[in-house]
Design a protein around this motif. Sequence first.
Motif, PDB file in Angstrom:
ATOM      1  N   ASP A  60       8.429  35.501  26.291  1.00 44.46           N
ATOM      2  CA  ASP A  60       6.975  35.572  26.274  1.00 44.46           C
ATOM      3  C   ASP A  60       6.422  34.564  25.262  1.00 44.46           C
ATOM      4  O   ASP A  60       6.997  34.395  24.178  1.00 44.46           O
ATOM      5  CB  ASP A  60       6.547  36.996  25.885  1.00 44.46           C
ATOM      6  CG  ASP A  60       5.054  37.192  26.040  1.00 44.46           C
ATOM      7  OD1 ASP A  60       4.327  36.917  25.058  1.00 44.46           O
ATOM      8  OD2 ASP A  60       4.628  37.607  27.123  1.00 44.46           O
ATOM      9  N   PRO A  61       5.317  33.866  25.582  1.00 42.86           N
ATOM     10  CA  PRO A  61       4.756  32.879  24.643  1.00 42.86           C
ATOM     11  C   PRO A  61       4.485  33.434  23.246  1.00 42.86           C
ATOM     12  O   PRO A  61       4.634  32.722  22.251  1.00 42.86           O
ATOM     13  CB  PRO A  61       3.444  32.452  25.324  1.00 42.86           C
ATOM     14  CG  PRO A  61       3.683  32.680  26.778  1.00 42.86           C
ATOM     15  CD  PRO A  61       4.570  33.886  26.858  1.00 42.86           C
ATOM     16  N   ASP A  62       4.116  34.721  23.163  1.00 41.15           N
ATOM     17  CA  ASP A  62       3.818  35.306  21.856  1.00 41.15           C
ATOM     18  C   ASP A  62       5.049  35.418  20.966  1.00 41.15           C
ATOM     19  O   ASP A  62       4.932  35.640  19.760  1.00 41.15           O
ATOM     20  CB  ASP A  62       3.196  36.699  22.030  1.00 41.15           C
ATOM     21  CG  ASP A  62       1.756  36.621  22.502  1.00 41.15           C
ATOM     22  OD1 ASP A  62       1.160  35.536  22.368  1.00 41.15           O
ATOM     23  OD2 ASP A  62       1.236  37.633  23.000  1.00 41.15           O
ATOM     24  N   ALA A  63       6.234  35.259  21.568  1.00 39.99           N
ATOM     25  CA  ALA A  63       7.475  35.364  20.783  1.00 39.99           C
ATOM     26  C   ALA A  63       7.812  34.049  20.085  1.00 39.99           C
ATOM     27  O   ALA A  63       8.833  33.954  19.398  1.00 39.99           O
ATOM     28  CB  ALA A  63       8.628  35.780  21.685  1.00 39.99           C
ATOM     29  N   TYR A  64       6.950  33.023  20.269  1.00 43.42           N
ATOM     30  CA  TYR A  64       7.224  31.697  19.700  1.00 43.42           C
ATOM     31  C   TYR A  64       6.022  31.222  18.894  1.00 43.42           C
ATOM     32  O   TYR A  64       4.886  31.661  19.084  1.00 43.42           O
ATOM     33  CB  TYR A  64       7.519  30.687  20.814  1.00 43.42           C
ATOM     34  CG  TYR A  64       8.728  31.037  21.647  1.00 43.42           C
ATOM     35  CD1 TYR A  64      10.000  30.576  21.311  1.00 43.42           C
ATOM     36  CD2 TYR A  64       8.602  31.849  22.771  1.00 43.42           C
ATOM     37  CE1 TYR A  64      11.109  30.903  22.071  1.00 43.42           C
ATOM     38  CE2 TYR A  64       9.702  32.191  23.547  1.00 43.42           C
ATOM     39  CZ  TYR A  64      10.953  31.714  23.189  1.00 43.42           C
ATOM     40  OH  TYR A  64      12.052  32.047  23.934  1.00 43.42           O
ATOM     41  N   VAL A  65       6.310  30.285  17.986  1.00 45.84           N
ATOM     42  CA  VAL A  65       5.264  29.689  17.166  1.00 45.84           C
ATOM     43  C   VAL A  65       5.535  28.195  17.048  1.00 45.84           C
ATOM     44  O   VAL A  65       6.692  27.756  17.019  1.00 45.84           O
ATOM     45  CB  VAL A  65       5.213  30.352  15.767  1.00 45.84           C
ATOM     46  CG1 VAL A  65       6.498  30.118  14.994  1.00 45.84           C
ATOM     47  CG2 VAL A  65       4.013  29.851  14.961  1.00 45.84           C
ATOM     48  N   PHE A  66       4.458  27.393  17.022  1.00 40.04           N
ATOM     49  CA  PHE A  66       4.603  25.956  16.819  1.00 40.04           C
ATOM     50  C   PHE A  66       4.799  25.660  15.334  1.00 40.04           C
ATOM     51  O   PHE A  66       4.203  26.309  14.467  1.00 40.04           O
ATOM     52  CB  PHE A  66       3.353  25.210  17.292  1.00 40.04           C
ATOM     53  CG  PHE A  66       3.283  25.003  18.776  1.00 40.04           C
ATOM     54  CD1 PHE A  66       4.305  24.341  19.449  1.00 40.04           C
ATOM     55  CD2 PHE A  66       2.194  25.439  19.509  1.00 40.04           C
ATOM     56  CE1 PHE A  66       4.241  24.130  20.811  1.00 40.04           C
ATOM     57  CE2 PHE A  66       2.109  25.233  20.863  1.00 40.04           C
ATOM     58  CZ  PHE A  66       3.142  24.586  21.520  1.00 40.04           C
ATOM     59  N   THR A  67       5.615  24.666  15.048  1.00 44.35           N
ATOM     60  CA  THR A  67       5.714  24.135  13.682  1.00 44.35           C
ATOM     61  C   THR A  67       5.461  22.637  13.744  1.00 44.35           C
ATOM     62  O   THR A  67       5.655  21.995  14.788  1.00 44.35           O
ATOM     63  CB  THR A  67       7.096  24.398  13.058  1.00 44.35           C
ATOM     64  OG1 THR A  67       8.089  23.662  13.791  1.00 44.35           O
ATOM     65  CG2 THR A  67       7.432  25.877  13.054  1.00 44.35           C
ATOM     66  N   CYS A  68       5.003  22.091  12.627  1.00 42.26           N
ATOM     67  CA  CYS A  68       4.772  20.647  12.566  1.00 42.26           C
ATOM     68  C   CYS A  68       4.937  20.174  11.127  1.00 42.26           C
ATOM     69  O   CYS A  68       5.058  20.989  10.202  1.00 42.26           O
ATOM     70  CB  CYS A  68       3.373  20.292  13.081  1.00 42.26           C
ATOM     71  SG  CYS A  68       2.051  20.793  11.959  1.00 42.26           S
ATOM     72  N   ILE A  69       4.952  18.870  10.936  1.00 47.49           N
ATOM     73  CA  ILE A  69       4.892  18.276   9.597  1.00 47.49           C
ATOM     74  C   ILE A  69       3.434  17.912   9.354  1.00 47.49           C
ATOM     75  O   ILE A  69       2.844  17.133  10.106  1.00 47.49           O
ATOM     76  CB  ILE A  69       5.782  17.017   9.490  1.00 47.49           C
ATOM     77  CG1 ILE A  69       7.223  17.351   9.870  1.00 47.49           C
ATOM     78  CG2 ILE A  69       5.704  16.452   8.078  1.00 47.49           C
ATOM     79  CD1 ILE A  69       7.866  18.407   8.995  1.00 47.49           C
ATOM     80  N   ARG A 104       8.355  36.855  10.826  1.00 48.62           N
ATOM     81  CA  ARG A 104       7.452  36.054  11.658  1.00 48.62           C
ATOM     82  C   ARG A 104       6.722  36.942  12.664  1.00 48.62           C
ATOM     83  O   ARG A 104       5.549  36.746  12.961  1.00 48.62           O
ATOM     84  CB  ARG A 104       8.233  34.966  12.398  1.00 48.62           C
ATOM     85  CG  ARG A 104       8.680  33.816  11.519  1.00 48.62           C
ATOM     86  CD  ARG A 104       9.427  32.798  12.335  1.00 48.62           C
ATOM     87  NE  ARG A 104       9.875  31.686  11.512  1.00 48.62           N
ATOM     88  CZ  ARG A 104      10.718  30.765  11.931  1.00 48.62           C
ATOM     89  NH1 ARG A 104      11.225  30.837  13.148  1.00 48.62           N
ATOM     90  NH2 ARG A 104      11.078  29.770  11.139  1.00 48.62           N
ATOM     91  N   VAL A 105       7.446  37.907  13.232  1.00 42.12           N
ATOM     92  CA  VAL A 105       6.823  38.851  14.160  1.00 42.12           C
ATOM     93  C   VAL A 105       5.754  39.657  13.427  1.00 42.12           C
ATOM     94  O   VAL A 105       4.660  39.879  13.944  1.00 42.12           O
ATOM     95  CB  VAL A 105       7.890  39.791  14.768  1.00 42.12           C
ATOM     96  CG1 VAL A 105       7.232  40.823  15.667  1.00 42.12           C
ATOM     97  CG2 VAL A 105       8.928  38.994  15.522  1.00 42.12           C
ATOM     98  N   GLU A 106       6.072  40.066  12.212  1.00 38.97           N
ATOM     99  CA  GLU A 106       5.097  40.813  11.406  1.00 38.97           C
ATOM    100  C   GLU A 106       3.882  39.947  11.106  1.00 38.97           C
ATOM    101  O   GLU A 106       2.734  40.411  11.187  1.00 38.97           O
ATOM    102  CB  GLU A 106       5.767  41.263  10.102  1.00 38.97           C
ATOM    103  CG  GLU A 106       4.865  41.986   9.119  1.00 38.97           C
ATOM    104  CD  GLU A 106       4.558  43.417   9.535  1.00 38.97           C
ATOM    105  OE1 GLU A 106       3.710  44.048   8.882  1.00 38.97           O
ATOM    106  OE2 GLU A 106       5.159  43.895  10.518  1.00 38.97           O
ATOM    107  N   LYS A 107       4.116  38.674  10.787  1.00 41.55           N
ATOM    108  CA  LYS A 107       3.002  37.762  10.503  1.00 41.55           C
ATOM    109  C   LYS A 107       2.105  37.607  11.733  1.00 41.55           C
ATOM    110  O   LYS A 107       0.879  37.605  11.630  1.00 41.55           O
ATOM    111  CB  LYS A 107       3.531  36.383  10.088  1.00 41.55           C
ATOM    112  CG  LYS A 107       4.039  36.324   8.668  1.00 41.55           C
ATOM    113  CD  LYS A 107       4.514  34.899   8.364  1.00 41.55           C
ATOM    114  CE  LYS A 107       5.084  34.784   6.956  1.00 41.55           C
ATOM    115  NZ  LYS A 107       5.590  33.414   6.693  1.00 41.55           N
ATOM    116  N   LEU A 108       2.741  37.463  12.904  1.00 40.39           N
ATOM    117  CA  LEU A 108       1.965  37.319  14.134  1.00 40.39           C
ATOM    118  C   LEU A 108       1.111  38.556  14.377  1.00 40.39           C
ATOM    119  O   LEU A 108      -0.089  38.456  14.670  1.00 40.39           O
ATOM    120  CB  LEU A 108       2.898  37.085  15.329  1.00 40.39           C
ATOM    121  CG  LEU A 108       2.201  37.099  16.704  1.00 40.39           C
ATOM    122  CD1 LEU A 108       1.248  35.926  16.824  1.00 40.39           C
ATOM    123  CD2 LEU A 108       3.219  37.083  17.826  1.00 40.39           C
ATOM    124  N   THR A 109       1.734  39.723  14.246  1.00 38.70           N
ATOM    125  CA  THR A 109       1.001  40.969  14.461  1.00 38.70           C
ATOM    126  C   THR A 109      -0.161  41.083  13.482  1.00 38.70           C
ATOM    127  O   THR A 109      -1.283  41.438  13.868  1.00 38.70           O
ATOM    128  CB  THR A 109       1.938  42.182  14.315  1.00 38.70           C
ATOM    129  OG1 THR A 109       3.016  42.062  15.238  1.00 38.70           O
ATOM    130  CG2 THR A 109       1.196  43.477  14.579  1.00 38.70           C
TER     131      THR A 109
END
Length: 997
Positions: A60-69, A104-109
């Motif tokens: 599911d898209p909610d299970a992922y997060v983008f990272t960048c520099i 990370r899941v906690e942060k998303l929630t």
Amino acid sequence: MPPGKYGMQEEGDQEIMMDFLLPTGIFLKFPVSPNDTIKSIKKMVWKNARSEALFSALGDPDAYVFTCINQTAEREELEEESRRISDVRPFMGVLRLVAREGDRVEKLTNTQISLLIGKGLHEFEAQKNHEVNEFRAKMRTFCEEKAQERQMLPWQQWMEYSFPCDLEPCCSPPECGSVKSKNTKKIFINVKFEACDESFMLQQDPQDFPVALMKSALKKKATVFRSVRQEPEDYTLQVNGRWEFIYGNHPMCQFKVSDRSRLKPQNTSSLWSINEPFYIHLLQGSRVNADEGMKLVVQAGLFHGSELLCKVVTTSEVTVCSEPLWDQKLEFDINVADLPRMSRLCFALYAVIEKAKKPRGTKKKNKKADCPIAWVNTMVFDYKDQLKTGEFLLSTWPSVPDDKSDLLNPMGTVEKNPNVDSAAGLLIRFPNIRPHPLYYPPLDKVRILKSDMEKNGDAAIVTKEERMKLKEIMDNKNHTEFFEDEKDLLWKLRTEVRDHYHESLSKLLLITKWNRREDAVQMMSLLRTWRDLPAIHALELLDYSFPDPVVRSFTIRCLRKLSDDELLQYLIQLVQVLKYESYLDCDLTTFLLERALSNWRIGHFLFWHLRSEIHVASVSLRFGLILEAYCRGNIHHIKLLSKQNEALGKMKALSDFVKSGSQKMTADDLKLCIRQESYLEALSDLLSPLNPSIILTEICADKCRFMDSKMKPIWLMYNPCTQEDMVGIIFKNGDDLRQDMLTLQMIQLMENLWKKEGLDLRMIPYGCLSTGNKMGLIEVVKNSDTIANIQRNSSNSAATAAFNKDALLNWLKSKNPEDKLDRAIEEFTLSCAGYCVATYVLGIGDRHNDNIMIRETGQLFHIDFGHFLGNFKRKLGINRERVPFILTYDFVHVIQQGRTNNSEKFERFREYCERAYKILCRNGMLFVNLFAMMKAAGLPELTSFKDIQYLKDSLALGKSEEEALKNFKVKFNEALRESWKTKVNWMMHSLAKDNRP
């Protein structure tokens, strides 16, 4: 992409080529707009990845997060998905998709909950408040346990919860009798003893809680271990971390038994042994703003609910300055031992004119009310039952000058004003009366004075005359103010009240002397043997006049009998009386969360009732914490509610767009805006906040428009997801819809009461929901039009339109050919009777022909309830509405089928009105109680009991049914006789509307 090229965004909406690294090892490259959000870009990634290898390995898209520099050469996780890519400004045009793990899941929630409830969770942590922290921890455990229980439901119950049917209410199957069946199934209960690793499974009858359960548990422990005390009162049960006596059935089947002696520190004195006057120190003020030449004074009063416990104490006068210094001891005429558990200390800061000669006849108390500045309340005991000690800086609330009200505001919140940088402050100190903490005695101490109660109450000799006087008081439902001799009689015969008039509990509570510990303890003891009240009578006890925790626990025990439909009917009031609670952790909060997590529909409306007032500073903390708890207990609901919240944000943007435009703004401009992809996506495929059983599938931009009224409401139409007609909703921005919600709730309740009596008056209590600060949604009633439009379209001029008596009947004939007309006239007759009675009882004002509508089927209904409880509109000091309710001759013309001699039809209409009115009078106290519970809402026309007097008069409370009906007949004839005045008012309204620039 080279770093410098990121500046291309500033040249407009030129697209940027971005690289995406997927956790499956796949590399994607496609252009994005600088204005695209992280959320929309993630959707594009999933859309493009569908045609790539290993797509099925992506979750599911909610299970992922983008990272960048980022621009500071640091790795950044893009948790906040509402940010635009131009705001993120990655150093390189590369986004990496990574799976969320652990925190990370906690942060998303946490991020999702913060965005949804409109309040960052970090604000709760920033409070650094033990009560807040303990409440959050406890409610999180409670709600997550509820979520786990829900997952264990049988599939049918789980389906009923997840996909509730929107069905008409029906009668439940009859009970087999009040006597318990011999075949009643017993349930297994797990009982664990504190400080003991052992637990026992007990087989118990569900009706036997709590004492039988406690006795069984103690007996079991005694046989397995050693002899223990066998008195259940020596122990308490713990349910989900809450120490309490369990009244009636409890949904949980896991209990912990604890020795009461372990609950409080051992080195404490009994509060009831300290017969010394209670006092505090007022040290100084801060940020006080008042005119020079005045003096500053503080009033302090001790209250239990609405009852003043002792005389108000007033400080000396000090010179006006920003930080006035009092350093004064304020001693109250009440001993520490007599302080009730819910003692509330109320302060008022005001300025007085420096001593000058007052004109003769000026009352002394007027001097004190020269210039109210601020007020603030605080509890005498903390949330752990401990008498407060030490210094407290109370951030005050600004006073609203009002000659009708006192300076002290005991009904107000005990929360401090969060705007600490601008609000005036009072620094006070609670003394250390003893070197160790003092606690209010636990409930089991009630039995100490039981013998006194039996001596003074149960064993009292009652005369025949006293019983007759008691019956007279009890029979008068409107009797709430008592003479001293009546109070003495009620108290003397309190066991008679319990045994024969148990529904009049509120009267006994009102006359109880809570500033005498003997009386308070005896009342609490009596309450433990009180029969449950019907739920609709128990609602009254949630008023701020009844703050005692034993009373409120008893009340919630009674409310557990409410069905889900009944609870939904009263949910608006139950949310409002949360404002009267003195502590975060209370029975009402737990009850509402428990029911919301057991019924998805209740959860939906509880969320929006709380969310709509999150901007109110005095309840923002409490409501925010309850919203957080609900979201944690129903993670799956977050997504659906977030979609609704996003849609409401777009609706507000549309409303702002329309309001900001010039007078040349057209419906085509609005439609063009809605056709933008971001609007189409946000406004489609969501559950209706008005009714979560309805899916708003595809918005039809061509049918959308804005209305030609002051607030420019947006009219949104949706294509049906089935074969039904289109669904319409109106978004209103700029009006407080809570008064409309309350009025429509009362109309719905009236309809329910009438239907129970076999009278269906074809009412249309359309959907209305406040969703935020002066904004909300209203249901579009399909195939209907205003009387004003119908009259206008049948006449050549606005001046004569209101006097065309044939306009309504001709319109109904055009919509209902041949044999359908009789049914349409019957629908009109029934609904007209219903709204005549409803608008009279509720005192609905501003009744012009633009806010009375008719459906093509014949049903008449009223809209826009900006004035009620007899607050009629005035123009140049003249009352524009001089009739009790709207009953014009063109209405009568329709009822009589166009025949002037058809008196039989009209008499039947009159009978409908009289029958409907009598039913409401029999249920008068329910309406009074529900309106009383709304005092906390802050509606301008409903702030005190005085405002509810109109309702008591219109429902003829305290009068016999014959007297009430006689009075209504007078009002009915008056409405008919004076209806020409209504027509003149309608004509003036139409002319004013036509002349509007």
